[in-house]
Design an enzyme around this catalytic site. Sequence first.
Site, short mmCIF file in Angstrom:
data_model
loop_
_atom_site.label_atom_id
_atom_site.label_comp_id
_atom_site.label_asym_id
_atom_site.label_seq_id
_atom_site.Cartn_x
_atom_site.Cartn_y
_atom_site.Cartn_z
N THR A 44 38.55 -21.48 5.27
CA THR A 44 38.77 -21.91 6.66
C THR A 44 37.59 -21.60 7.55
O THR A 44 37.30 -22.35 8.49
CB THR A 44 40.05 -21.24 7.21
OG1 THR A 44 41.17 -21.65 6.44
CG2 THR A 44 40.28 -21.61 8.66
N TYR A 58 43.88 -28.73 9.01
CA TYR A 58 42.44 -28.96 9.03
C TYR A 58 41.92 -29.08 7.60
O TYR A 58 42.66 -28.90 6.63
CB TYR A 58 41.72 -27.82 9.75
CG TYR A 58 42.11 -26.46 9.21
CD1 TYR A 58 41.49 -25.93 8.08
CD2 TYR A 58 43.12 -25.72 9.82
CE1 TYR A 58 41.86 -24.70 7.57
CE2 TYR A 58 43.50 -24.49 9.31
CZ TYR A 58 42.88 -23.98 8.19
OH TYR A 58 43.25 -22.78 7.68
N THR A 124 41.09 -17.33 3.23
CA THR A 124 41.97 -16.17 3.35
C THR A 124 43.10 -16.13 2.34
O THR A 124 43.66 -15.06 2.09
CB THR A 124 42.57 -16.11 4.76
OG1 THR A 124 43.28 -17.32 5.02
CG2 THR A 124 41.48 -15.91 5.81
N ASP A 125 43.44 -17.27 1.73
CA ASP A 125 44.61 -17.29 0.85
C ASP A 125 44.49 -16.32 -0.32
O ASP A 125 45.47 -15.68 -0.72
CB ASP A 125 44.86 -18.70 0.33
CG ASP A 125 45.48 -19.61 1.37
OD1 ASP A 125 45.80 -19.11 2.48
OD2 ASP A 125 45.66 -20.80 1.11
N LYS A 197 47.17 -10.26 2.89
CA LYS A 197 47.43 -11.25 3.92
C LYS A 197 48.93 -11.23 4.20
O LYS A 197 49.75 -11.45 3.31
CB LYS A 197 46.99 -12.65 3.46
CG LYS A 197 47.14 -13.71 4.54
CD LYS A 197 46.58 -15.06 4.09
CE LYS A 197 46.71 -16.09 5.21
NZ LYS A 197 46.14 -17.41 4.83
N GLU A 318 63.24 2.69 -12.81
CA GLU A 318 64.24 1.64 -13.02
C GLU A 318 64.25 1.11 -14.44
O GLU A 318 65.02 0.20 -14.77
CB GLU A 318 63.98 0.49 -12.04
CG GLU A 318 64.16 0.86 -10.58
CD GLU A 318 65.59 1.30 -10.27
OE1 GLU A 318 66.52 0.67 -10.81
OE2 GLU A 318 65.77 2.28 -9.53
#
Length: 361
Positions: A44, A58, A124-125, A197, A318
């Site tokens: 981006t 975009y 950023t992903d 993120k 667990e």
Amino acid sequence: MSKQFPQAVRTMLCGFLFMFAAAAVQAQTTAKLPNVTILATGGTIAGTGATSTTTVGYTAATVGVQSLIAAVPEIAKVANVTGEQVFQIASENISDAQWLQLAKRVNVLLAQPNVDGIVITHGTDTLEETAYFLHLTVKSRKPVVLVGSMRPSTALSADGPINLYNAVRLAGTPEAAGRGVLVAMNDQIHSARDVTKANTTTTDTFRTSELGVIGYIQGGKPFFYRNVVRNHTLDTEFDVSKLDALPQVDVAYAYANVGDVAVNALVAAGARGLVHAGVGNGSLPAKTKPALVKARKDGVVIVRASRVGQGIVARNGEANDDELDFVVADTLSPQKARILLMLALTKTTDTKNIQRMFYTY
């Protein structure tokens, strides 16, 4: 005229001397600035929108590295910057091969005495994943800083320019050395191991919500408040210099009424390692557990992680990990556990050794 000529010559000489002196001062000032290389990968921060108010929908990865640098002329006052376009993609498309390419290029550059730090512009992903991969594979104590933006370069109040400026300042700061790979976003400094993120669109999306940021950038100056204690960079056992590929490791996500379809499909597709993103403390649903047990008996290394996002996955909590020969992810998110398991499998398939790595890095 004859009396004026010497005066004219003296004036001309004084002018030349002034210019030479100014040039010398400028050269000396430039020489004192840190040398920072910007490696651009797209995202981006290099994106463009149809209008100045386009902040979603975009097109990512359209602006080249030289244009990114030119858009922030203030950078030239704080560092001698060079740019290199490594690749140009939206980060959801990044591959293992590109991680290896990037890590190798970073190590080559940092080995050069005229490179003081590196900034990597990134979508950023998957920025947190690339950052952690480099955190484990960079072989230098020089600063490496990943940076991106949540708004494209054409948007009103685009966050890319100030993020890039801050990242360059951080990469050129001696105090940033030895802290592993860092992420500089929204005036904050995060460790690559812990950051994630956390919001789909807001500019404060990168957070280390439980352990906290390691510092801030205010007025262009970095301030550090905590250290990175887990081993990284020069203190890891991972060497990617001769690797051309990484072992296949996949993530199986748990949810209510989940079955064994995903686990079986991933194993059938060739997974050598599998991260189970379990509910709660990495719990194993009854319908999924037999497939995981069988996969381990067939040689697939199983790591129990949690989809929760915070906290330690307790060994033998667990599930009886000792009996099942499973590994637990400690505090790593499933996506980062996958990265560490891939690198671990380049060294060993011994689960005790791999568990040691999860408690070390």
